[in-house]
Each structure stands twice: as C-alpha cells, then as structure tokens.
Motif scaffolding. Sequence first.
Motif, short mmCIF file in Angstrom:
data_model
loop_
_atom_site.label_atom_id
_atom_site.label_comp_id
_atom_site.label_asym_id
_atom_site.label_seq_id
_atom_site.Cartn_x
_atom_site.Cartn_y
_atom_site.Cartn_z
N ALA A 117 0.85 -1.19 0.00
CA ALA A 117 0.00 0.00 0.00
C ALA A 117 0.89 1.24 0.00
O ALA A 117 2.09 1.16 0.28
CB ALA A 117 -0.92 0.01 1.21
N PHE A 118 0.28 2.39 -0.31
CA PHE A 118 1.03 3.64 -0.32
C PHE A 118 0.08 4.78 -0.03
O PHE A 118 -1.13 4.66 -0.20
CB PHE A 118 1.73 3.85 -1.67
N TYR A 119 0.65 5.91 0.38
CA TYR A 119 -0.15 7.11 0.65
C TYR A 119 -0.05 8.07 -0.53
O TYR A 119 1.03 8.24 -1.11
CB TYR A 119 0.33 7.81 1.91
N THR A 120 -1.17 8.69 -0.87
CA THR A 120 -1.20 9.69 -1.94
C THR A 120 -2.17 10.81 -1.58
O THR A 120 -3.20 10.55 -0.95
CB THR A 120 -1.62 9.05 -3.28
N PRO A 121 -1.88 12.06 -1.98
CA PRO A 121 -2.83 13.14 -1.74
C PRO A 121 -3.96 13.18 -2.76
O PRO A 121 -4.95 13.86 -2.57
CB PRO A 121 -1.96 14.39 -1.85
N THR A 122 -3.80 12.44 -3.86
CA THR A 122 -4.80 12.47 -4.92
C THR A 122 -6.11 11.85 -4.44
O THR A 122 -6.14 10.71 -3.98
CB THR A 122 -4.31 11.70 -6.15
N GLY A 123 -7.20 12.61 -4.57
CA GLY A 123 -8.51 12.12 -4.17
C GLY A 123 -8.97 12.55 -2.80
O GLY A 123 -10.12 12.31 -2.43
N VAL A 124 -8.08 13.18 -2.03
CA VAL A 124 -8.48 13.65 -0.70
C VAL A 124 -9.63 14.65 -0.84
O VAL A 124 -9.60 15.55 -1.68
CB VAL A 124 -7.28 14.31 0.02
N GLY A 125 -10.66 14.47 -0.03
CA GLY A 125 -11.81 15.37 -0.06
C GLY A 125 -12.83 15.03 -1.12
O GLY A 125 -13.79 15.77 -1.32
N THR A 126 -12.64 13.89 -1.81
CA THR A 126 -13.59 13.46 -2.84
C THR A 126 -14.14 12.09 -2.49
O THR A 126 -13.72 11.46 -1.51
CB THR A 126 -12.92 13.40 -4.22
N ILE A 127 -15.04 11.60 -3.33
CA ILE A 127 -15.63 10.28 -3.11
C ILE A 127 -14.56 9.18 -3.16
O ILE A 127 -14.73 8.10 -2.56
CB ILE A 127 -16.74 10.02 -4.15
N VAL A 128 -13.45 9.46 -3.83
CA VAL A 128 -12.36 8.49 -3.93
C VAL A 128 -11.80 8.16 -2.54
O VAL A 128 -11.34 7.04 -2.30
CB VAL A 128 -11.24 9.04 -4.83
N ALA A 129 -11.87 9.11 -1.63
CA ALA A 129 -11.27 8.93 -0.30
C ALA A 129 -12.20 8.25 0.70
O ALA A 129 -11.77 7.90 1.80
CB ALA A 129 -10.83 10.29 0.25
N GLU A 130 -13.45 8.05 0.34
CA GLU A 130 -14.41 7.49 1.29
C GLU A 130 -14.02 6.08 1.71
O GLU A 130 -13.72 5.22 0.89
CB GLU A 130 -15.81 7.49 0.68
N GLY A 131 -14.02 5.86 3.03
CA GLY A 131 -13.72 4.55 3.58
C GLY A 131 -12.24 4.20 3.62
O GLY A 131 -11.89 3.07 3.99
N LYS A 132 -11.36 5.13 3.27
CA LYS A 132 -9.92 4.86 3.26
C LYS A 132 -9.22 5.58 4.42
O LYS A 132 -9.69 6.62 4.90
CB LYS A 132 -9.30 5.30 1.93
N GLU A 133 -8.14 5.02 4.85
CA GLU A 133 -7.37 5.61 5.94
C GLU A 133 -6.79 6.96 5.51
O GLU A 133 -6.25 7.09 4.41
CB GLU A 133 -6.24 4.68 6.35
N HIS A 134 -6.90 7.96 6.38
CA HIS A 134 -6.31 9.27 6.14
C HIS A 134 -5.13 9.48 7.10
O HIS A 134 -5.21 9.08 8.27
CB HIS A 134 -7.33 10.39 6.38
N LYS A 135 -4.09 10.09 6.62
CA LYS A 135 -2.95 10.38 7.47
C LYS A 135 -2.28 11.67 7.01
O LYS A 135 -2.26 11.98 5.82
CB LYS A 135 -1.93 9.23 7.43
N GLU A 136 -1.74 12.42 7.96
CA GLU A 136 -1.13 13.70 7.64
C GLU A 136 0.38 13.58 7.65
O GLU A 136 0.97 13.00 8.57
CB GLU A 136 -1.58 14.76 8.65
N PHE A 137 1.01 14.11 6.61
CA PHE A 137 2.45 14.20 6.52
C PHE A 137 2.83 15.63 6.20
O PHE A 137 2.37 16.19 5.20
CB PHE A 137 2.99 13.27 5.41
N ASP A 138 3.65 16.23 7.06
CA ASP A 138 4.13 17.60 6.83
C ASP A 138 2.99 18.57 6.56
O ASP A 138 3.07 19.43 5.66
CB ASP A 138 5.13 17.63 5.67
N GLY A 139 1.90 18.39 7.29
CA GLY A 139 0.78 19.31 7.19
C GLY A 139 -0.16 19.06 6.04
O GLY A 139 -1.10 19.83 5.82
#
Length: 244
Positions: A117-139
Amino acid sequence: MNKVYPDARAALEGLLFDGMTIAAGGFGLCGIPELLIAAIRDAGTKDLTVASNNAGVDGFGLGILLETRQIRKMMSSYVGENAEFMRQYLSGELELEFNPQGTLAERMRAGGAGIPAFYTPTGVGTIVAEGKEHKEFDGRTYILERAIVADLAIVKAWRADPTGNLQFRKTARNFNVPAATCGKVCVAEVEEIVPVGTLDPDCIHLPGIYVHRLIQGQHEKRIEQRTTRPRPTPSEGTGPGTAS
C-alpha cells in the motif's frame, strides 16, 4: 523454459478460472492485448475483476467481455468511449471502482514491486477517499491506497525475444509495464519475435523475468478517434505546414 506459445488460446491454457482478477495493459485502444482478450471471451471465463485504464470501446478490446457479461467488476479511471460500460454501470449490472489515473498506475506498479500500500494526496476530499485511511504528513492529508496484485496480467508489446524481453512502441508502453509486473503470471502478445541478442539491452522496456508466456500475432490496431485535417484547396497553396 519455453515461453513462446503458438496462439492466445494455448498461452492461456491452465491460467483462467471464474472469479479471477486480470490486469490488462493499454490506454483506450492503444497497446491493448486484443488477441488475449478475444481468447478469454472464447474461453467463457466469467465473474472477472479487470484492472485497466478503461474498457476499450463497444465491440472491441475489453468491450467484447462486457458484451458477453464476463466482467463483474472494473477497476478503471475512464468510462467515456464505451456506451455498454456506461449502461451496465448506471443500471447496477457492473461494479466499478473508480481510480485517478496515476493512482491506478501506481497501484499496479506497487503490486509488482512488493509494496502492499502507499499514501497519496490524490482524491483527498472526494468520493475516492471514502472509507480509506487518512494520514497527515508535513501538514498535508494523504489517503492510503492498496496495491493491485492480479492473478493474470495480459499485455501487448511491439517486439520480444524468446526469453520474454519486451520493447513497446512510443505511447503503447502506457499501462502495459505496470500491468505486466503486478500479475502473478504475465502473458504478452507481440507483433514480432526476434532472436536472442537482437534487442539492445539498453532499449529493453520490460525484462523477460516478468513475462511467463509469449505469443506472436497479427493485430487489427483500430484507431479510437480518427482526427484529420482537410486537404487544402489549390488557392491555399502548399507552403510550410500544409499538406501537398
């Protein structure tokens, strides 16, 4: 180990089963494994999950597997050119997992690299992000995307040697390389098989270690959207930048 098979049917023998996941290379109709797709249709394998940028067009490419209802779920980033794809999705007949295009490519690449798995900012705040883990890096907020590991990868290349080293032509490389690497087994179709040693090692786009089976065949290579410029009239002349 002999990797060269006489045709698509033979190359897929023993690999297909109902409910499997297939990663397919190509972008639109560019670089699609059309012979292998047709062989899967003929085999009648059903309940497929297919990871591919899109599903071809009506009557060609992955579109033929939609017409025969062999695909249960698409993992794609584009629906656009396929009316049957859109119809099945909107009617609830087909499950669709939308992916941003770069995310889909990276999910395949990660699967091939052994990264779960990997973290990406793409899709944050959209339907793409629903049900997925969120994590903050460098703000900045990122979402966790799982890698794709397919039971089978099917890809199309330009040239190969008998050991499976592949060369692609220009934009036909597209999703073929990440799709090939994420399959537990990869079957490639090519336009030409050349003797070992013919390909410049510095010009090999996918090493043969990723390719398990190989076929050579004739390809239709349709043009998805033919765009031309009108021929100039005699009064327009034939100066620089115009057709003669």
